[in-house]
Design a protein around this motif. Structure first.
Motif, PDB file in Angstrom:
ATOM      1  N   ALA A  28       0.838  -1.206   0.000  1.00  0.00           N
ATOM      2  CA  ALA A  28       0.000   0.000   0.000  1.00  0.00           C
ATOM      3  C   ALA A  28       0.871   1.252   0.000  1.00  0.00           C
ATOM      4  O   ALA A  28       0.561   2.227  -0.690  1.00  0.00           O
ATOM      5  N   GLY A  29       1.982   1.222   0.739  1.00  0.00           N
ATOM      6  CA  GLY A  29       2.912   2.352   0.758  1.00  0.00           C
ATOM      7  C   GLY A  29       3.561   2.570  -0.593  1.00  0.00           C
ATOM      8  O   GLY A  29       3.684   3.709  -1.063  1.00  0.00           O
ATOM      9  N   ALA A  31       2.295   1.685  -3.461  1.00  0.00           N
ATOM     10  CA  ALA A  31       1.231   2.147  -4.366  1.00  0.00           C
ATOM     11  C   ALA A  31       1.004   3.650  -4.212  1.00  0.00           C
ATOM     12  O   ALA A  31       0.710   4.334  -5.198  1.00  0.00           O
ATOM     13  N   LYS A  32       1.146   4.172  -3.007  1.00  0.00           N
ATOM     14  CA  LYS A  32       0.944   5.615  -2.785  1.00  0.00           C
ATOM     15  C   LYS A  32       2.019   6.444  -3.492  1.00  0.00           C
ATOM     16  O   LYS A  32       1.813   7.616  -3.777  1.00  0.00           O
ATOM     17  N   LEU A  33       3.153   5.823  -3.806  1.00  0.00           N
ATOM     18  CA  LEU A  33       4.223   6.521  -4.522  1.00  0.00           C
ATOM     19  C   LEU A  33       4.028   6.464  -6.038  1.00  0.00           C
ATOM     20  O   LEU A  33       4.657   7.217  -6.772  1.00  0.00           O
ATOM     21  N   LYS A  37      -1.626   7.424  -7.109  1.00  0.00           N
ATOM     22  CA  LYS A  37      -1.577   7.188  -5.654  1.00  0.00           C
ATOM     23  C   LYS A  37      -2.278   5.895  -5.230  1.00  0.00           C
ATOM     24  O   LYS A  37      -2.909   5.826  -4.191  1.00  0.00           O
ATOM     25  N   GLY A  38      -2.205   4.876  -6.071  1.00  0.00           N
ATOM     26  CA  GLY A  38      -2.791   3.580  -5.740  1.00  0.00           C
ATOM     27  C   GLY A  38      -4.251   3.454  -6.110  1.00  0.00           C
ATOM     28  O   GLY A  38      -4.847   2.404  -5.926  1.00  0.00           O
ATOM     29  N   GLY A  39      -4.850   4.513  -6.616  1.00  0.00           N
ATOM     30  CA  GLY A  39      -6.265   4.481  -6.974  1.00  0.00           C
ATOM     31  C   GLY A  39      -6.509   4.388  -8.465  1.00  0.00           C
ATOM     32  O   GLY A  39      -7.640   4.467  -8.913  1.00  0.00           O
TER      33      GLY A  39
END
Length: 187
Positions: A28-29, A31-33, A37-39
């Motif tokens: 998840a971390g 993916a935020k990069l 942003k993971g979405g």
């Protein structure tokens, strides 16, 4: 038995913490990069989100470039292929129907010139890309429907073609949603 039971319980707890806790938080971390942003990376047109860059959409209007067919009708909640063998009679019938539909809408194209990706679904059923050849074969139909010169459409496809990674890894691709958004933005 005690000799094996306690180490088994310890290993189970350790793996549970690692694989059900730390690893998902790490992913998840990461993916935020990433972009989106993971979405997911959205595609906008006129200030409105019209889709996601990496999820195919259905285009059937003659004024748009068509996407690759989907075995799941572009439902991202249930991605998957048809899982039918190339010799399966039902699969062959489906491909023949797709070919006939394509030829009916693209009368200038010969059956032998239709790229396979335009009549066969991808493994996920959500492939957002086509090869440049699959986009080029649709130029005459789109040009006629929109009254745009075929040369201008070829330039649009070329501008929306993504080269292989490092110039050699993978094929050149065209994102159909982005291509159609660029098409709508033409004046």
């Amino acid at each position: 038995m005690k000799k094996y039971l306690l180490p088994s319980i310890k290993l189970t707890v350790l793996l549970l913490v690692l694989l059900a806790g730390i690893y998902p938080l790490f992913i998840a971390g990461v993916a935020k990069l990433a972009a989106g942003k993971g979405g997911g990376v959205t595609v906008t047109h006129n200030g409105k989100v019209v889709g996601y860059e990496n999820i195919g959409q259905k285009f059937t209007d003659d004024k748009y470039f068509w996407s690759r067919p989907s075995a799941v009708d572009y439902n991202a909640a249930g991605s998957g292929g048809s899982n039918k063998a190339p010799g399966n009679p039902d699969y062959l019938k489906t491909v023949a129907e797709r070919t006939d539909t394509f030829l009916a809408h693209n009368p200038d194209v010969k059956k032998a010139d239709i790229p396979a990706e335009l009549v066969t679904a991808s493994a996920s059923g959500l492939d957002p890309h086509l090869s440049p050849a699959a986009a080029y074969v649709q130029i005459a139909r789109v040009a006629k429907a929109r009254g745009i010169a075929p040369e201008k459409l070829k330039q649009l496809i070329d501008a929306n073609t993504k080269a292989p990674l490092l110039g050699m890894l993978g094929p050149s691709t065209v994102n159909v949603l982005k291509l159609n958004v660029a098409l709508d933005e033409l004046k």
